[in-house]
Design an enzyme around this catalytic site. Sequence first.
Site, short mmCIF file in Angstrom:
data_model
loop_
_atom_site.label_atom_id
_atom_site.label_comp_id
_atom_site.label_asym_id
_atom_site.label_seq_id
_atom_site.Cartn_x
_atom_site.Cartn_y
_atom_site.Cartn_z
N SER A 21 14.53 11.93 2.61
CA SER A 21 14.08 11.06 1.53
C SER A 21 12.98 10.15 2.04
O SER A 21 12.37 10.43 3.08
CB SER A 21 15.25 10.26 0.96
OG SER A 21 14.89 9.64 -0.26
N ASN A 22 12.73 9.07 1.33
CA ASN A 22 11.74 8.10 1.75
C ASN A 22 12.15 6.73 1.23
O ASN A 22 13.14 6.60 0.52
CB ASN A 22 10.34 8.49 1.24
CG ASN A 22 10.30 8.56 -0.27
OD1 ASN A 22 10.37 7.55 -0.94
ND2 ASN A 22 10.21 9.77 -0.80
N ALA A 23 11.40 5.71 1.61
CA ALA A 23 11.85 4.33 1.41
C ALA A 23 11.50 3.76 0.03
O ALA A 23 11.66 2.56 -0.19
CB ALA A 23 11.29 3.43 2.51
N SER A 24 11.06 4.57 -0.88
CA SER A 24 10.73 4.07 -2.22
C SER A 24 11.94 3.38 -2.84
O SER A 24 13.04 3.93 -2.85
CB SER A 24 10.30 5.26 -3.10
OG SER A 24 10.12 4.82 -4.43
N ALA A 86 8.09 8.58 -5.78
CA ALA A 86 7.70 9.22 -4.52
C ALA A 86 8.64 10.39 -4.28
O ALA A 86 9.55 10.30 -3.48
CB ALA A 86 7.77 8.21 -3.38
#
Lengths: 203, 203
Positions: A21-24, A86
């Site tokens: 995943s990502n930090a959005s 994102a």
Amino acid sequence: MKILVAAGPTREWIDPVRFLSNASSGRMGFACAREARRRGHRVVLVAGPTSEPPPPGTVRVETTRQMLSALRRRFGWCDALIMTAAPADFAPAARARAKIKKTGRPAALRLVPTPDILAALARRKGRRLIVGFALESHALVRRARAKMAAKRMDLVAANAPQAAGARCATVTLLTPDGGRETLRGATKERIARRILDWIGARK
Amino acid sequence: MKILVAAGPTREWIDPVRFLSNASSGRMGFACAREARRRGHRVVLVAGPTSEPPPPGTVRVETTRQMLSALRRRFGWCDALIMTAAPADFAPAARARAKIKKTGRPAALRLVPTPDILAALARRKGRRLIVGFALESHALVRRARAKMAAKRMDLVAANAPQAAGARCATVTLLTPDGGRETLRGATKERIARRILDWIGARK
């Protein structure tokens, strides 16, 4: 006006426990949805698993494929899409059914690209406005302009990876006619107001 | 008593934007820390990037290595460690300095195991109590017992992947002497009380 907003990251599962995943945080999209509602627009908000709780009525999705399908279903309805989400660009080639054991040895995870949501939607853009974001660690403006052209965006907000999950961000708003405006250390609420001003002036 | 609690997931970065993680919310650890404080224990809480906001005074970490080092520094101080955290077991072999471009072609991500936090701390266990969690998709009790033995735990709470991020969970508490107690559909607050009861009875 009818505005479709997408927010947050997506998750691509490796096994029943782990994911990419990502930090959005979803904050940028929530701010856009709130501001659009405040101005009297009709809003549908689609969000991935955000760290902030989303407003009531939000359509929740988890993976990039799910986000694409939720947006596709509502894209025909809208006059403008604000794509702050994102989505994960890569997913494991396969999701293991059992938790992968830690062996002490290096392993390789085969990744495949996920569907490109904006590219898929842009194909049936019609007269809709598309506002997108570009998150780039290098050559920010150049890459954001290339992305805007490739995905038929009308406005792109270019920012650095530090913006993901943060309360404030420095973003550069770019338009296809060469327009450029930088908001420095702006709250996501201020960025949302500027985007909605721009949409209001265009329609 | 002095109780060290670890909560939440960790993140292992692939590039400036993407990471490997898991769905741990931190709730189980926050509930343990709150309950321990309510009972008059001194508590230090170390937490990864949790989706729930942590209580004030929490020591924040991001990666598994950072969590190990934060816990190592405080392990000598404590009488009991409650390890509810779900540190990432694998990390990318290297973190790319620039955002990896989406090429449309499959890629391979080389993964290496991260340090085993409980195994590292167990080596200097002394008379400390160690309470751990085991999250397993298959052969839950057998694997939880094996983990308890390997990591010198005094109590292990075995649960299924659905527990991560959820408000309620079914957990089976196991002790090295063959003890076994299952809490079905229990809130994390109830599980925390049971763990603190057990610690109180042991010391």
